[in-house]
Each structure stands twice: as C-alpha cells, then as structure tokens.
Design a protein around this motif. Structure first.
Motif, PDB file in Angstrom:
ATOM      1  N   MET A 206     -17.796   1.409 -59.784  1.00 26.89           N
ATOM      2  CA  MET A 206     -17.911   2.605 -60.010  1.00 26.89           C
ATOM      3  C   MET A 206     -18.332   3.722 -59.396  1.00 26.89           C
ATOM      4  O   MET A 206     -18.437   5.012 -59.561  1.00 26.89           O
ATOM      5  CB  MET A 206     -18.382   2.467 -61.677  1.00 26.89           C
ATOM      6  CG  MET A 206     -17.726   1.653 -62.689  1.00 26.89           C
ATOM      7  SD  MET A 206     -16.184   2.317 -63.144  1.00 26.89           S
ATOM      8  CE  MET A 206     -16.298   4.210 -63.870  1.00 26.89           C
ATOM      9  N   TYR A 207     -18.846   3.177 -58.321  1.00 19.93           N
ATOM     10  CA  TYR A 207     -19.589   4.147 -57.135  1.00 19.93           C
ATOM     11  C   TYR A 207     -18.446   5.144 -56.676  1.00 19.93           C
ATOM     12  O   TYR A 207     -17.305   4.334 -56.229  1.00 19.93           O
ATOM     13  CB  TYR A 207     -20.446   3.371 -56.037  1.00 19.93           C
ATOM     14  CG  TYR A 207     -21.556   3.958 -55.605  1.00 19.93           C
ATOM     15  CD1 TYR A 207     -22.759   3.979 -56.037  1.00 19.93           C
ATOM     16  CD2 TYR A 207     -21.475   4.680 -54.348  1.00 19.93           C
ATOM     17  CE1 TYR A 207     -23.735   4.818 -55.468  1.00 19.93           C
ATOM     18  CE2 TYR A 207     -22.511   5.266 -53.681  1.00 19.93           C
ATOM     19  CZ  TYR A 207     -23.706   5.056 -54.344  1.00 19.93           C
ATOM     20  OH  TYR A 207     -24.606   5.843 -53.674  1.00 19.93           O
ATOM     21  N   GLN A 208     -18.859   6.047 -56.057  1.00 18.63           N
ATOM     22  CA  GLN A 208     -18.025   6.993 -55.284  1.00 18.63           C
ATOM     23  C   GLN A 208     -17.835   6.845 -54.018  1.00 18.63           C
ATOM     24  O   GLN A 208     -18.829   6.457 -53.177  1.00 18.63           O
ATOM     25  CB  GLN A 208     -18.261   8.386 -55.399  1.00 18.63           C
ATOM     26  CG  GLN A 208     -18.462   8.918 -57.036  1.00 18.63           C
ATOM     27  CD  GLN A 208     -17.114   9.449 -57.451  1.00 18.63           C
ATOM     28  OE1 GLN A 208     -16.124   9.746 -56.617  1.00 18.63           O
ATOM     29  NE2 GLN A 208     -16.670   9.188 -58.848  1.00 18.63           N
ATOM     30  N   LYS A 213     -13.654   6.425 -57.230  1.00 24.85           N
ATOM     31  CA  LYS A 213     -14.448   5.322 -57.516  1.00 24.85           C
ATOM     32  C   LYS A 213     -13.804   4.212 -56.718  1.00 24.85           C
ATOM     33  O   LYS A 213     -12.520   4.121 -56.577  1.00 24.85           O
ATOM     34  CB  LYS A 213     -14.268   4.954 -59.385  1.00 24.85           C
ATOM     35  CG  LYS A 213     -15.064   6.010 -59.963  1.00 24.85           C
ATOM     36  CD  LYS A 213     -15.011   5.736 -61.371  1.00 24.85           C
ATOM     37  CE  LYS A 213     -15.654   6.517 -62.362  1.00 24.85           C
ATOM     38  NZ  LYS A 213     -15.373   8.025 -61.942  1.00 24.85           N
TER      39      LYS A 213
END
Length: 390
Positions: A206-208, A213
C-alpha cells in the motif's frame, strides 16, 4: 557409422533435436542424443537414448572415446553443440559452437518468437562489436531480418569456411506458431498480495511508489495482459490474494472485475498465497495458473502475455521469468497443482522450478524487470535514480 547432426544456436535446439530423433525412431533407426557442451538428463524412450557424462541434472561431453563408441553403434547421433542460457537468439563466443569434426550436417536454430522484443534483452552476448557490424543498437526491436543477419554473420558464414564439405541448414523456430492449438484455454492470473512485509516494517504493497500504490503496478499489468491474451484466443481471469482490508477495498473500488481470493493462510507468507491461488485454479478447472508477486512493479504486461503463450506452446510443466536465475512471474499446469498445494512455510512456487529445471520453460528478461521492493531503501534508491536522470 552413424549419421551425425550437430545443432547450434538458440531458441529451440532441444525442441529440434527431439523432433528429428522421434522421426528417425518411428522409422526404426536407433538414435542417440548427446552433447559437446551440456544437455538436461531426460528419460530414454523407444529407439532414443541420451548419452553423456552425468553432472547433476545435466549431461556433458562423453569424451572422445565415448563419443566415437556411440557413433559406431547408433544409426543417428544428434549432438547439441551450443548453449544459450535460455536466450532465443545468440552471438557465439570465439570457442563456440563446439561442432564435432565428423558432423554430416550442421543445423543452426534461432528463435523467431523473440521478434518485437529488444535485441539486447533476448540476444546472448550482444555487444558493441555486434551493434557495429550489424548496424543496430542494443535497444532495437528484433526482427526476422536481424535474426537472419546474426545467424549468417556469426554462425553460417564462419562454419561454411570451417566445414566446407558439410551440409549446413538454418531453421528459424517460431515457438508460438502453434498458439491456435491453445485457443479457449483458461488461465488464472494471480497477484500475490498476502505477504508479511517483515523487512519493510509495514504493508509495503500500500506504500506509494511514484504516486501509485506498489501493488497497483502488478495488478494493472495482469489486467492489461488479460486483454492481450484475449486477442490470441486465450481466456484469463485476474485474481488477488486477500488478507488486507484496506487493499481489498481499494481493489473493489478501482478494479471491480478483479476477483479477491480470501486467504486464511496469510500468516504462512508466500506459500499461503500460492496455495490459495492453486486451490482456486484447481477448483474452477483452470488450464494453468500464473503467480506474480505484488511487490514486483516493473514487469510489463506484454512480457506476461508472451510468457503465457510461449509456456503453453513449449509443452513444459513449469514456466518462469529468467535473468541468470528463475523468478516470478511463474506459471504451472494442472499436473503441478497438488505440488503447489503441498508448499509450506515462507517458500514460494519457485522451489518446484529449481527442483525440476528440465521440465521448465525459461522466459529471458532483463534484470531490471525482476526488481522487487523489499525495504524502504529500495523506494528511496529509485527516487534518487530518477532525480539524477532528470
């Protein structure tokens, strides 16, 4: 004495040798398949045996005495005389190919199915000298003309000078020419999104990464690959292994055609995701299942589509991406589902491929496509690289 055929090049040598051996065997000839380099150890079959010095899962050159013996005692000897590290096109080193002096026929094979891909990615040992001599660049999309130029410049012309009285043939092998035989096949495309992310410290998927994402890159690649496969008559369905509520909500909102597989085995790491995907593929009767790790944002849709098609046409049980090592995405036929369901711990499906290399189709790609995101440093490194290049 045997009729000796030496086969060199890339992109279908073993396939060519097996077909010729079977044709000879049907006509009652005793055939020996051997090598001056290395071949996989495969089971003998009626009128066809493999001969070589055992080296693990492979066979190497028998030595002069052993080679002379099989030439005296078989009707036909087929010699794999070159290696290509699974590349479909090759430029040989100075010491290659290793053609036996008694060859009655030399066959050069090149992989036509590589057309459209980047020359430097699919051609082993493509270098500045080759670029200068062929007037092409490493980033040039490969064509039939380029394949033919490589074959004549580096194989056929030098071999004609070295073996002036030996018959030389050239075969451009199109592995996917038989893709029509697989129309209507159903492929499960599974994005594995249930990992532990222990090294990252939080849910990395879920990290950019560059404003998106991380998991979305792989998901959109699978969705695009689905449309590419549809144009070739191959049916597919995209799945995501679940376990993270935020990720599942995101998938349902933005990609409603994607099926989420509940993953009660999430705590087991990657093997849990594999078992969920394999169970789904088995229960719904899919003809193959492909797994892509959710933290691999750089593997393109076109390569996924090509991997699926080449794997189907290869007839192999296993298939995977390859760049000096086997990697996800990996694909498996139904005969493998039971073995996939038997995986435990934080071990993925690649264990089966490492244990069965002779049953695997390797799809060669550049190493940068196989990069995954394990730590926050991986993201920072990418950001720094982009800043330096801008």
């Amino acid at each position: 004495m045997a009729y000796v055929i030496a086969v060199a090049g890339a992109g279908g040598k073993s396939w060519y040798i097996d077909r010729v051996a079977d044709i000879y065997a049907v006509h009652g000839l005793n055939v020996c398949i051997t090598t001056t380099t290395h071949i996989f150890r495969l089971p003998n079959r009626r009128n066809v045996i493999y001969a070589g010095k055992p080296e693990g899962v492979k066979l190497s050159y028998l030595g002069d005495y052993g080679y002379e013996y099989i030439c005296r005692n078989f009707d036909a000897v087929l010699v794999e005389s070159d290696g290509s590290h699974h590349c479909p096109v090759k430029i040989p080193a100075e010491y290659e190919p290793v053609i036996p002096s008694n060859a009655n026929e030399i066959v050069i094979v090149m992989g036509h199915h590589s057309c459209g891909r980047i020359t430097g990615e699919v051609c082993q040992r493509f270098n500045d000298d080759a670029a200068r001599r062929l007037i092409i660049g490493e980033g040039t999309p490969i064509t039939g003309r380029i394949i033919d130029a490589i074959a004549y410049e580096y194989y056929i012309n030098p071999l004609q000078k070295k073996f002036p009285s030996t018959k030389i043939k050239y075969f451009r092998n199109n592995l996917t020419a038989s893709i029509k035989d697989y129309y209507g096949m159903n492929i499960a495309l599974v994005l594995m999104c249930s990992g532990k992310s222990e090294r990252f410290g939080s849910n990395k998927l879920m990290y950019q990464l560059d404003g998106r994402k991380i998991f979305s890159y792989g998901l959109e690649a699978l969705i695009s690959a689905k449309f590419l496969l549809d144009t070739d008559g191959i049916n597919s369905q995209v799945f995501v292994t679940g376990g993270n509520e935020e990720l599942e909500r995101c998938v349902k909102d933005r990609w409603p055609g994607t099926v989420i597989i509940p993953n009660a085995l999430r705590h087991e790491g990657i093997s849990g995701s594999v078992r969920c995907g394999a169970e789904t593929a088995m229960n719904y009767g899919f003809d193959a299942v492909l797994f892509l790790a959710g933290d691999m944002p750089f593997f393109p849709a076109d390569d996924i589509s090509r991997l699926v098609k080449e794997f189907l046409c290869s007839g192999k049980l296993y298939g995977c991406a390859y760049s000096s090592y086997p990697s996800n995405p990996a694909i498996f036929r139904p005969e493998c589902y039971s073995a996939l369901l038997g995986l435990t711990g934080d071990k993925g499906a690649l264990k089966l491929i490492r244990d069965n290399p002779e049953k695997t189709y390797y799809y060669v790609v550049s190493k940068n496509k196989l990069q995954d995101i394990d730590t926050i440093e991986d993201i920072n490194a990418r950001s720094n690289l982009q800043q330096e290049s801008s």
